[in-house]
Motif scaffolding. Structure first.
Motif, PDB file in Angstrom:
ATOM      1  N   GLU A 123       0.832  -1.199   0.000  1.00  0.00           N
ATOM      2  CA  GLU A 123       0.000   0.000   0.000  1.00  0.00           C
ATOM      3  C   GLU A 123       0.868   1.250   0.000  1.00  0.00           C
ATOM      4  N   GLN A 124       1.969   1.206   0.781  1.00  0.00           N
ATOM      5  CA  GLN A 124       2.876   2.346   0.821  1.00  0.00           C
ATOM      6  C   GLN A 124       3.579   2.536  -0.523  1.00  0.00           C
ATOM      7  N   ASP A 163       1.277   1.524  -6.923  1.00  0.00           N
ATOM      8  CA  ASP A 163       1.200   0.583  -8.043  1.00  0.00           C
ATOM      9  C   ASP A 163       2.559  -0.008  -8.374  1.00  0.00           C
ATOM     10  N   VAL A 185       5.153  -1.892 -10.614  1.00  0.00           N
ATOM     11  CA  VAL A 185       5.285  -2.039 -12.069  1.00  0.00           C
ATOM     12  C   VAL A 185       6.448  -2.944 -12.471  1.00  0.00           C
ATOM     13  N   PHE A 186       7.282  -3.326 -11.510  1.00  0.00           N
ATOM     14  CA  PHE A 186       8.431  -4.158 -11.852  1.00  0.00           C
ATOM     15  C   PHE A 186       8.944  -4.866 -10.602  1.00  0.00           C
ATOM     16  N   GLU A 245      12.209  -7.480  -9.494  1.00  0.00           N
ATOM     17  CA  GLU A 245      13.423  -8.215  -9.861  1.00  0.00           C
ATOM     18  C   GLU A 245      13.688  -9.241  -8.777  1.00  0.00           C
ATOM     19  N   VAL A 281      14.220  -6.549  -5.807  1.00  0.00           N
ATOM     20  CA  VAL A 281      13.853  -5.145  -5.986  1.00  0.00           C
ATOM     21  C   VAL A 281      12.391  -5.082  -6.384  1.00  0.00           C
ATOM     22  N   GLU A 286       9.593  -2.181  -7.761  1.00  0.00           N
ATOM     23  CA  GLU A 286       9.501  -0.800  -8.224  1.00  0.00           C
ATOM     24  C   GLU A 286       8.049  -0.411  -8.430  1.00  0.00           C
ATOM     25  N   SER A 287       7.699   0.760  -7.884  1.00  0.00           N
ATOM     26  CA  SER A 287       6.391   1.338  -8.152  1.00  0.00           C
ATOM     27  C   SER A 287       6.573   2.393  -9.230  1.00  0.00           C
ATOM     28  N   VAL A 288       5.470   3.053  -9.632  1.00  0.00           N
ATOM     29  CA  VAL A 288       5.592   4.129 -10.608  1.00  0.00           C
ATOM     30  C   VAL A 288       6.610   5.150 -10.099  1.00  0.00           C
ATOM     31  N   LYS A 289       6.556   5.399  -8.797  1.00  0.00           N
ATOM     32  CA  LYS A 289       7.363   6.468  -8.204  1.00  0.00           C
ATOM     33  C   LYS A 289       8.821   6.118  -8.002  1.00  0.00           C
ATOM     34  N   ALA A 290       9.110   4.905  -7.450  1.00  0.00           N
ATOM     35  CA  ALA A 290      10.467   4.662  -6.958  1.00  0.00           C
ATOM     36  C   ALA A 290      10.793   3.182  -6.882  1.00  0.00           C
ATOM     37  N   ALA A 291      12.087   2.903  -6.758  1.00  0.00           N
ATOM     38  CA  ALA A 291      12.564   1.533  -6.577  1.00  0.00           C
ATOM     39  C   ALA A 291      12.842   1.293  -5.101  1.00  0.00           C
TER      40      ALA A 291
END
Lengths: 364, 124
Positions: B29-30, B33, B35-36, B38, B54, B56-61
């Motif tokens: 939740e934090q 979304d 998106v990747f 690894e 790893v 990754e969200s839209v915002k950050a890894a």
């Protein structure tokens, strides 16, 4: 750290369940409960309301304001007819970028919108270099952006005049009892508007727009992924005091008369780069796999030699894959050039791609 | 089977000497979304606290740290195809990898569900 400043819509964001973050000293919504992906897609298919009140709105009255400000930027502002706007940059003496901004020719001078992070420094810069001129921060105004293909339908219900407005045009009008400046522009690549409204009436206007079934709120997260897909520069990331407008692929913002006459800060470097080409260029980058490359990732050529850096990178929801922008040596700047991106110690294949990643859909 | 939680917002289901590891619902939740993802290669040996995956969200890894030492014996390849699954079923089908534990004693410091819920209260 002082408490972040709040916009007139602060309580509304919290009521809508926004996740608030500190952005350039402002408490801003990064996303609402629906999340960045859905906000992004909604903006491309319907219309989203963004609070951009943290940006600085500046009034510079006077018939000679256009001529005056041309001493600080490379755009042809004097050519703007009343109600027309241009994207430009305040430049340094050595051709770097202090900030990027939109300058609109108003009936009584200029209306200027600058980035939140630059507003204090920009004001000081304008006042220092244009002494004796009235330069007013319009602190009593909020700024809302309504962006997306349905924006015109929604806004025309309040102000039918906006249907006739062209991209990069602006009008002042009275609608629903409010004095508004409505400009047909934005930073998402979609058709849309930025609406300047008295701070005290901002919530009322926002609620009216949100009441339309086509409109959902969207935050800074979606704003960032939208502008990245649209190939639009973010100050402090893709452009800064070390990058020239020509390196940043913004030559189109330096009009013919200014190229011929010069007379702006950094003209020597900027005109030389226009003539000879810059040694590096900002380009679009498509990683070939699914892994996003983030800001700071080194860009390598086919042989593993460092040729640049990613300046913005992430996931493009409309592209449905990773997208990035970054500087590369000019020899590697042609679309299609194979490159590599160093991500967590691994070299990932990528290629240079023409910007924007998602075609602009402005109302020209 | 016992379920453990870490302060890094991971969960571990331990059966015998094998721990199935994922991130908690709070963590997804934090992140927003996803998106990747690894994942580590099968056969990789990791020490407790090492970066092992790893997300990754839209915002950050964000790095995923090994909650215990051991050898990766399986990775959830379905996440590479459908990273959004992490948002839909973080504490179930969207596990990240399975670890053959080298020292079950490392589990002693981890939290159970009640302790993790209390921990979330302290950081809210």
């Amino acid at each position: 750290m002082p408490d972040p400043k709040t916009t007139p819509l602060d309580a509304l964001h919290r009521e809508l369940g926004a996740r608030m973050v500190d952005f350039a000293g402002w408490a801003m919504p990064v996303q609402y409960p629906t999340g960045i992906l859905k906000e992004h897609v909604w903006t491309r298919t319907q219309a989203s309301l963004f609070d951009v009140s943290h940006m600085g709105q500046i009034r510079m009255p006077g018939a000679d304001a256009a001529a005056a400000i041309e001493s600080l930027l490379p755009a042809d502002i004097q050519a703007l007819k009343p109600g027309r706007a241009r994207y430009t940059q305040l430049t340094t003496e050595d051709g770097g970028i202090i900030d990027d901004l939109i300058v609109t020719a108003a009936d009584d001078g200029l209306f200027i919108v600058v980035n939140a992070g630059g507003r204090d420094a920009d004001l000081a810069h304008l006042r220092a270099h244009l002494p004796g001129r009235e330069i007013e921060l319009m602190a009593d105004r909020a700024l809302l952006a309504l962006q997306g293909p349905a924006a015109v339908t929604v806004l025309a219900r309040l102000a039918p005049e906006v249907a006739e407005l062209r991209f990069m045009s602006s009008i002042e009008l009275r609608a629903s009892g409010l004095d508004l400046r409505i400009s047909r522009l934005g930073y998402t690549g979609e058709d849309g508007f930025e609406i300047s409204v008295e701070a005290g009436h901002a919530v009322k206007l926002a609620r009216t727009l949100l009441a339309a079934e086509e409109v959902q709120p969207a935050g800074l997260g979606a704003r960032d992924s939208l502008r990245l897909e649209a190939g639009l520069c973010l100050y402090g990331h893709d452009i800064d005091r070390t990058t020239s407008p020509i390196e940043a692929d913004l030559a189109w913002t330096v009009q013919k008369r200014r190229r011929a006459e010069g007379g702006f800060p950094g003209a020597e470097r900027i005109l030389a780069e226009l003539r000879d080409g810059p040694s590096r260029r900002l380009v679009g980058i498509r990683p070939e796999g699914r892994a996003p490359a983030r800001e700071g990732a080194p860009v390598l050529d086919g042989s593993g030699q460092a040729i640049g850096k990613v300046t913005s990178g992430g996931f493009g929801p409309t592209v449905d894959g990773p997208v990035a922008m970054g500087y590369v040596a000019s020899a590697a700047a042609a679309p299609g050039t194979p490159i590599q991106l160093e991500v967590r110690g691994k070299a990932l294949p990528a290629r240079v791609e023409a910007l924007p990643f998602v075609p602009h859909r402005y109302h020209r | 089977m016992a379920r453990y939680y870490t302060k890094e917002h991971e969960w571990l289901d331990v059966t015998g000497d094998v721990a199935t590891v994922g991130i908690t619902d709070h963590a997804q939740e934090q992140l927003g979304d996803v998106v990747f993802v690894e994942l580590p290669s099968v056969g990789t040996t990791v020490a407790k606290g090492a970066e092992v995956a790893v997300v990754e969200s839209v915002k950050a890894a964000s790095d995923i740290y090994a909650p215990a030492s051991g050898e990766v014996v399986e990775a959830n390849a379905a996440l590479e195809e459908n990273p959004a699954g992490v948002n839909e079923d973080a504490e179930g089908g969207a596990w990240f990898f399975k670890l053959q534990l080298s020292d079950k004693g490392e589990l002693d410091g981890l939290m159970d569900a009640d302790a993790y819920a209390a921990f979330l209260e302290t950081i809210a």
